[in-house]
Motif scaffolding. Structure first.
Motif, PDB file in Angstrom:
ATOM      1  N   TYR A  17       0.853  -1.188   0.000  1.00 28.15           N
ATOM      2  CA  TYR A  17       0.000   0.000   0.000  1.00 28.15           C
ATOM      3  C   TYR A  17       0.892   1.242   0.000  1.00 28.15           C
ATOM      4  CZ  TYR A  17      -3.590  -3.258   1.717  1.00 28.15           C
ATOM      5  OH  TYR A  17      -4.443  -4.321   1.876  1.00 28.15           O
ATOM      6  N   PRO A  18       1.036   1.918  -1.146  1.00 26.03           N
ATOM      7  CA  PRO A  18       1.831   3.146  -1.161  1.00 26.03           C
ATOM      8  C   PRO A  18       1.294   4.133  -0.118  1.00 26.03           C
ATOM      9  CG  PRO A  18       1.234   2.498  -3.383  1.00 26.03           C
ATOM     10  CD  PRO A  18       0.446   1.617  -2.448  1.00 26.03           C
ATOM     11  N   GLY A  19       2.171   4.689   0.662  1.00 23.61           N
ATOM     12  CA  GLY A  19       1.758   5.643   1.694  1.00 23.61           C
ATOM     13  C   GLY A  19       1.168   5.004   2.931  1.00 23.61           C
ATOM     14  N   ALA A  20       1.309   3.701   3.078  1.00 22.41           N
ATOM     15  CA  ALA A  20       0.761   3.035   4.268  1.00 22.41           C
ATOM     16  C   ALA A  20       1.260   3.725   5.527  1.00 22.41           C
ATOM     17  CB  ALA A  20       1.153   1.558   4.283  1.00 22.41           C
ATOM     18  N   VAL A  80      -3.723   4.685   7.182  1.00 26.64           N
ATOM     19  CA  VAL A  80      -3.840   4.775   5.723  1.00 26.64           C
ATOM     20  C   VAL A  80      -3.319   3.459   5.164  1.00 26.64           C
ATOM     21  CG1 VAL A  80      -3.039   5.955   3.641  1.00 26.64           C
ATOM     22  CG2 VAL A  80      -3.484   7.282   5.721  1.00 26.64           C
ATOM     23  N   PRO A  81      -4.037   2.788   4.301  1.00 23.69           N
ATOM     24  CA  PRO A  81      -5.394   3.062   3.837  1.00 23.69           C
ATOM     25  C   PRO A  81      -6.419   2.615   4.873  1.00 23.69           C
ATOM     26  CG  PRO A  81      -4.623   1.048   2.812  1.00 23.69           C
ATOM     27  CD  PRO A  81      -3.479   1.594   3.649  1.00 23.69           C
ATOM     28  N   GLU A  82      -7.675   3.052   4.671  1.00 21.08           N
ATOM     29  CA  GLU A  82      -8.751   2.634   5.555  1.00 21.08           C
ATOM     30  C   GLU A  82      -8.992   1.141   5.441  1.00 21.08           C
ATOM     31  OE1 GLU A  82     -12.532   4.591   5.505  1.00 21.08           O
ATOM     32  OE2 GLU A  82     -11.596   6.566   5.360  1.00 21.08           O
ATOM     33  N   SER A  83      -9.473   0.576   6.526  1.00 21.07           N
ATOM     34  CA  SER A  83      -9.795  -0.850   6.538  1.00 21.07           C
ATOM     35  C   SER A  83     -11.023  -1.124   5.680  1.00 21.07           C
ATOM     36  CB  SER A  83     -10.066  -1.294   7.979  1.00 21.07           C
ATOM     37  OG  SER A  83     -10.363  -2.657   8.024  1.00 21.07           O
ATOM     38  N   ALA A  84     -11.021  -2.272   5.027  1.00 21.06           N
ATOM     39  CA  ALA A  84     -12.161  -2.703   4.216  1.00 21.06           C
ATOM     40  C   ALA A  84     -13.091  -3.566   5.071  1.00 21.06           C
ATOM     41  CB  ALA A  84     -11.665  -3.507   3.017  1.00 21.06           C
ATOM     42  N   PRO A  85     -14.359  -3.671   4.666  1.00 25.82           N
ATOM     43  CA  PRO A  85     -15.278  -4.562   5.402  1.00 25.82           C
ATOM     44  C   PRO A  85     -14.727  -5.984   5.444  1.00 25.82           C
ATOM     45  CG  PRO A  85     -16.455  -3.273   3.749  1.00 25.82           C
ATOM     46  CD  PRO A  85     -14.989  -3.039   3.529  1.00 25.82           C
ATOM     47  N   ARG A  86     -15.104  -6.720   6.468  1.00 20.92           N
ATOM     48  CA  ARG A  86     -14.567  -8.060   6.640  1.00 20.92           C
ATOM     49  C   ARG A  86     -15.623  -8.993   7.205  1.00 20.92           C
ATOM     50  NH1 ARG A  86     -13.842  -4.267  10.107  1.00 20.92           N
ATOM     51  NH2 ARG A  86     -13.755  -4.621  12.311  1.00 20.92           N
ATOM     52  N   ASP A  87     -15.445 -10.270   6.977  1.00 21.55           N
ATOM     53  CA  ASP A  87     -16.301 -11.308   7.531  1.00 21.55           C
ATOM     54  C   ASP A  87     -15.384 -12.344   8.161  1.00 21.55           C
ATOM     55  OD1 ASP A  87     -18.107 -13.253   8.197  1.00 21.55           O
ATOM     56  OD2 ASP A  87     -18.940 -13.479   6.193  1.00 21.55           O
ATOM     57  N   LEU A  88     -15.267 -12.293   9.472  1.00 26.16           N
ATOM     58  CA  LEU A  88     -14.301 -13.112  10.185  1.00 26.16           C
ATOM     59  C   LEU A  88     -14.895 -14.378  10.793  1.00 26.16           C
ATOM     60  CD1 LEU A  88     -12.350 -10.233  11.992  1.00 26.16           C
ATOM     61  CD2 LEU A  88     -11.750 -11.428   9.880  1.00 26.16           C
ATOM     62  N   GLU A  89     -15.959 -14.876  10.220  1.00 27.63           N
ATOM     63  CA  GLU A  89     -16.546 -16.124  10.710  1.00 27.63           C
ATOM     64  C   GLU A  89     -15.485 -17.229  10.704  1.00 27.63           C
ATOM     65  OE1 GLU A  89     -19.736 -17.168  11.631  1.00 27.63           O
ATOM     66  OE2 GLU A  89     -20.325 -15.060  11.739  1.00 27.63           O
TER      67      GLU A  89
END
Length: 155
Positions: free
Chosen positions: A49-52, A75-84
């Protein structure tokens, strides 16, 4: 020549580093080894991720073993996740405990919910042990495992 010589740490991405540190230190009695903030440079190259930009800490479980690395991405923002637990790619960390029943009672007193109460292992190599699953504040699956009295096997 060995290709891999051990496990240094297990990395977990969290939404609120301070909340996660509180959980892992107060509930699971991990100790803080280090804390730092990283932006760009080698970190951005490694994670892709450039600029992480991350806040991070390393925690040491009581009794040793691999460290737990907590990352909060700014940075970057977290994406939605499904941790079942059933979902491919989901992982869990198994913590070995000496007295699962006592730890379970302390967690109930602190309002921590588990997926089940301690369950006796009644088949396989860990027969005689007990285990339970719970979620950390971000929904990451954790296992608490009390080994059978006559065995050194793990989860």
């Amino acid at each position: 020549m060995e290709v891999v010589s051990g496990v240094d740490h297990v990395g977990l991405t969290v939404t609120d580093l301070e909340r996660s540190i509180e959980f892992y230190t107060a509930v699971l009695e991990c100790s803080i080894v280090m804390r730092q903030e990283k932006e760009g440079g080698y970190l951005a190259a490694i994670v892709g991720y450039p600029g992480a930009h991350v806040l991070m800490t390393h925690l040491q479980p009581p009794g040793g073993g691999p460290r737990i690395e907590l990352f909060q991405y700014l940075v970057p923002e977290s994406a939605p996740r499904d941790l079942e637990p059933r979902n491919v790619g989901n992982a869990h960390i198994c913590f070995v405990v000496e007295d699962l029943a006592a730890l379970y009672e302390r967690m109930l007193e602190k309002g921590i919910k588990t997926i089940s109460p301690p369950v006796d292992v009644d088949t396989g190599v860990n027969t005689g042990g007990s285990s339970l699953y719970l979620y950390d504040p971000d929904g990451i699956t954790l296992e608490l495992f009390q080994r059978p009295r006559s065995s050194a096997n793990v989860g």
